[in-house]
Motif scaffolding. Structure first.
Motif, PDB file in Angstrom:
ATOM      1  N   ASP A 148       0.828  -1.203   0.000  1.00 44.00           N
ATOM      2  CA  ASP A 148       0.000   0.000   0.000  1.00 44.00           C
ATOM      3  C   ASP A 148       0.862   1.254   0.000  1.00 44.00           C
ATOM      4  OD1 ASP A 148      -2.323  -1.487  -0.027  1.00 44.00           O
ATOM      5  OD2 ASP A 148      -2.502  -1.516   2.150  1.00 44.00           O
ATOM      6  N   ALA A 149       2.021   1.200   0.653  1.00 42.69           N
ATOM      7  CA  ALA A 149       2.910   2.360   0.686  1.00 42.69           C
ATOM      8  C   ALA A 149       3.399   2.691  -0.720  1.00 42.69           C
ATOM      9  CB  ALA A 149       4.084   2.101   1.618  1.00 42.69           C
ATOM     10  N   ALA A 150       3.726   1.675  -1.513  1.00 42.29           N
ATOM     11  CA  ALA A 150       4.185   1.904  -2.885  1.00 42.29           C
ATOM     12  C   ALA A 150       3.068   2.526  -3.722  1.00 42.29           C
ATOM     13  CB  ALA A 150       4.655   0.594  -3.510  1.00 42.29           C
ATOM     14  N   LYS A 151       1.851   2.062  -3.536  1.00 42.72           N
ATOM     15  CA  LYS A 151       0.714   2.611  -4.286  1.00 42.72           C
ATOM     16  C   LYS A 151       0.468   4.059  -3.887  1.00 42.72           C
ATOM     17  CE  LYS A 151      -1.578  -1.863  -4.595  1.00 42.72           C
ATOM     18  NZ  LYS A 151      -2.700  -2.669  -4.108  1.00 42.72           N
ATOM     19  N   LEU A 152       0.504   4.326  -2.585  1.00 42.55           N
ATOM     20  CA  LEU A 152       0.285   5.699  -2.124  1.00 42.55           C
ATOM     21  C   LEU A 152       1.387   6.630  -2.620  1.00 42.55           C
ATOM     22  CD1 LEU A 152      -0.921   5.015   1.524  1.00 42.55           C
ATOM     23  CD2 LEU A 152      -2.296   5.854  -0.399  1.00 42.55           C
ATOM     24  N   ARG A 153       2.631   6.134  -2.651  1.00 43.64           N
ATOM     25  CA  ARG A 153       3.746   6.938  -3.156  1.00 43.64           C
ATOM     26  C   ARG A 153       3.537   7.256  -4.645  1.00 43.64           C
ATOM     27  NH1 ARG A 153       7.165   4.216  -0.727  1.00 43.64           N
ATOM     28  NH2 ARG A 153       7.638   2.681  -2.316  1.00 43.64           N
ATOM     29  N   ALA A 154       3.087   6.280  -5.419  1.00 41.68           N
ATOM     30  CA  ALA A 154       2.838   6.499  -6.848  1.00 41.68           C
ATOM     31  C   ALA A 154       1.727   7.519  -7.052  1.00 41.68           C
ATOM     32  CB  ALA A 154       2.485   5.180  -7.535  1.00 41.68           C
ATOM     33  N   ILE A 155       0.680   7.436  -6.260  1.00 44.68           N
ATOM     34  CA  ILE A 155      -0.425   8.406  -6.370  1.00 44.68           C
ATOM     35  C   ILE A 155       0.057   9.806  -5.996  1.00 44.68           C
ATOM     36  CG2 ILE A 155      -2.635   9.089  -5.352  1.00 44.68           C
ATOM     37  CD1 ILE A 155      -3.256   6.053  -5.137  1.00 44.68           C
ATOM     38  N   ALA A 156       0.855   9.889  -4.933  1.00 40.44           N
ATOM     39  CA  ALA A 156       1.375  11.191  -4.508  1.00 40.44           C
ATOM     40  C   ALA A 156       2.252  11.806  -5.593  1.00 40.44           C
ATOM     41  CB  ALA A 156       2.147  11.058  -3.202  1.00 40.44           C
ATOM     42  N   GLU A 157       3.100  11.002  -6.218  1.00 45.55           N
ATOM     43  CA  GLU A 157       3.958  11.503  -7.295  1.00 45.55           C
ATOM     44  C   GLU A 157       3.123  11.930  -8.497  1.00 45.55           C
ATOM     45  OE1 GLU A 157       6.959   8.609  -8.212  1.00 45.55           O
ATOM     46  OE2 GLU A 157       7.695   8.593  -6.142  1.00 45.55           O
ATOM     47  N   ALA A 158       2.130  11.142  -8.860  1.00 44.31           N
ATOM     48  CA  ALA A 158       1.295  11.472 -10.016  1.00 44.31           C
ATOM     49  C   ALA A 158       0.503  12.745  -9.774  1.00 44.31           C
ATOM     50  CB  ALA A 158       0.346  10.306 -10.326  1.00 44.31           C
ATOM     51  N   SER A 159       0.123  12.989  -8.542  1.00 45.68           N
ATOM     52  CA  SER A 159      -0.682  14.181  -8.259  1.00 45.68           C
ATOM     53  C   SER A 159       0.129  15.467  -8.368  1.00 45.68           C
ATOM     54  CB  SER A 159      -1.315  14.076  -6.867  1.00 45.68           C
ATOM     55  OG  SER A 159      -0.325  14.172  -5.864  1.00 45.68           O
ATOM     56  N   GLN A 160       1.443  15.354  -8.460  1.00 47.39           N
ATOM     57  CA  GLN A 160       2.296  16.537  -8.600  1.00 47.39           C
ATOM     58  C   GLN A 160       2.315  17.062 -10.042  1.00 47.39           C
ATOM     59  OE1 GLN A 160       3.677  17.933  -5.804  1.00 47.39           O
ATOM     60  NE2 GLN A 160       2.449  16.334  -4.839  1.00 47.39           N
ATOM     61  N   HIS A 161       1.869  16.263 -10.974  1.00 47.16           N
ATOM     62  CA  HIS A 161       1.891  16.645 -12.390  1.00 47.16           C
ATOM     63  C   HIS A 161       0.616  17.399 -12.752  1.00 47.16           C
ATOM     64  CE1 HIS A 161       5.408  14.160 -13.006  1.00 47.16           C
ATOM     65  NE2 HIS A 161       4.793  13.170 -12.388  1.00 47.16           N
ATOM     66  N   GLU A 162       0.758  18.241 -13.767  1.00 46.25           N
ATOM     67  CA  GLU A 162      -0.414  18.948 -14.273  1.00 46.25           C
ATOM     68  C   GLU A 162      -0.553  18.630 -15.754  1.00 46.25           C
ATOM     69  OE1 GLU A 162      -0.677  23.072 -13.317  1.00 46.25           O
ATOM     70  OE2 GLU A 162       0.221  22.756 -11.343  1.00 46.25           O
ATOM     71  N   PHE A 163      -1.558  17.887 -16.077  1.00 45.03           N
ATOM     72  CA  PHE A 163      -1.833  17.508 -17.448  1.00 45.03           C
ATOM     73  C   PHE A 163      -3.216  18.026 -17.802  1.00 45.03           C
ATOM     74  CE2 PHE A 163       0.895  13.994 -15.874  1.00 45.03           C
ATOM     75  CZ  PHE A 163       1.978  14.207 -16.713  1.00 45.03           C
ATOM     76  N   PRO A 164      -3.440  18.325 -19.096  1.00 48.29           N
ATOM     77  CA  PRO A 164      -4.789  18.725 -19.480  1.00 48.29           C
ATOM     78  C   PRO A 164      -5.754  17.562 -19.264  1.00 48.29           C
ATOM     79  CG  PRO A 164      -3.412  18.402 -21.422  1.00 48.29           C
ATOM     80  CD  PRO A 164      -2.523  18.284 -20.226  1.00 48.29           C
ATOM     81  N   THR A 165      -6.923  17.883 -18.785  1.00 44.47           N
ATOM     82  CA  THR A 165      -7.917  16.846 -18.562  1.00 44.47           C
ATOM     83  C   THR A 165      -9.241  17.261 -19.189  1.00 44.47           C
ATOM     84  OG1 THR A 165      -8.607  17.818 -16.487  1.00 44.47           O
ATOM     85  CG2 THR A 165      -6.884  16.142 -16.375  1.00 44.47           C
ATOM     86  N   ALA A 166     -10.049  16.293 -19.425  1.00 40.58           N
ATOM     87  CA  ALA A 166     -11.387  16.543 -19.970  1.00 40.58           C
ATOM     88  C   ALA A 166     -12.202  15.282 -19.695  1.00 40.58           C
ATOM     89  CB  ALA A 166     -11.331  16.818 -21.465  1.00 40.58           C
ATOM     90  N   ASP A 167     -13.486  15.372 -19.963  1.00 42.18           N
ATOM     91  CA  ASP A 167     -14.275  14.155 -19.818  1.00 42.18           C
ATOM     92  C   ASP A 167     -13.864  13.198 -20.938  1.00 42.18           C
ATOM     93  OD1 ASP A 167     -16.707  14.164 -22.008  1.00 42.18           O
ATOM     94  OD2 ASP A 167     -16.022  16.198 -21.487  1.00 42.18           O
ATOM     95  N   ILE A 168     -14.094  11.932 -20.772  1.00 48.63           N
ATOM     96  CA  ILE A 168     -13.611  10.911 -21.700  1.00 48.63           C
ATOM     97  C   ILE A 168     -14.158  11.103 -23.107  1.00 48.63           C
ATOM     98  CG2 ILE A 168     -15.394   9.234 -21.063  1.00 48.63           C
ATOM     99  CD1 ILE A 168     -11.752   8.427 -22.040  1.00 48.63           C
ATOM    100  N   ASP A 169     -15.417  11.521 -23.223  1.00 47.27           N
ATOM    101  CA  ASP A 169     -15.981  11.718 -24.565  1.00 47.27           C
ATOM    102  C   ASP A 169     -15.259  12.849 -25.285  1.00 47.27           C
ATOM    103  OD1 ASP A 169     -17.854   9.661 -24.311  1.00 47.27           O
ATOM    104  OD2 ASP A 169     -19.268  10.989 -23.260  1.00 47.27           O
TER     105      ASP A 169
END
Length: 84
Positions: free
Chosen positions: A50-71
């Protein structure tokens, strides 16, 4: 307080342990104690998955990528693919 530990090993393994202890000029019991202490010192605690998963989520949340709804994203992808 000391505790007794009894471990059953095949005769051929015991003979090998006896010979190794003799070469180290130790009793079998002392050789086993030292070997077990050494083994215990080399054991690292199991990794927390779980620590590895939480670390990956924390790292990913530092990025800023354009987002939109899937459609909307699928339409943009398709439009880019069809563009000349």
């Amino acid at each position: 307080m000391s505790k007794r530990l009894q471990v059953l090993v095949p005769e051929d393994e015991y003979a090998e342990i006896q010979e190794t202890a003799r070469r180290c000029r130790l009793t079998v019991a002392e050789w086993v104690r030292q070997t077990m202490r050494e083994a215990l010192g080399n054991i690292s605690p199991p990794a927390d998955p779980d620590a590895a998963k939480l670390r990956a989520i924390a790292e990913a949340s530092q990025h800023e990528f354009p987002t939109a709804d899937i459609d909307g994203m699928l339409l943009d992808i398709e439009a880019g693919r069809l563009a000349p």
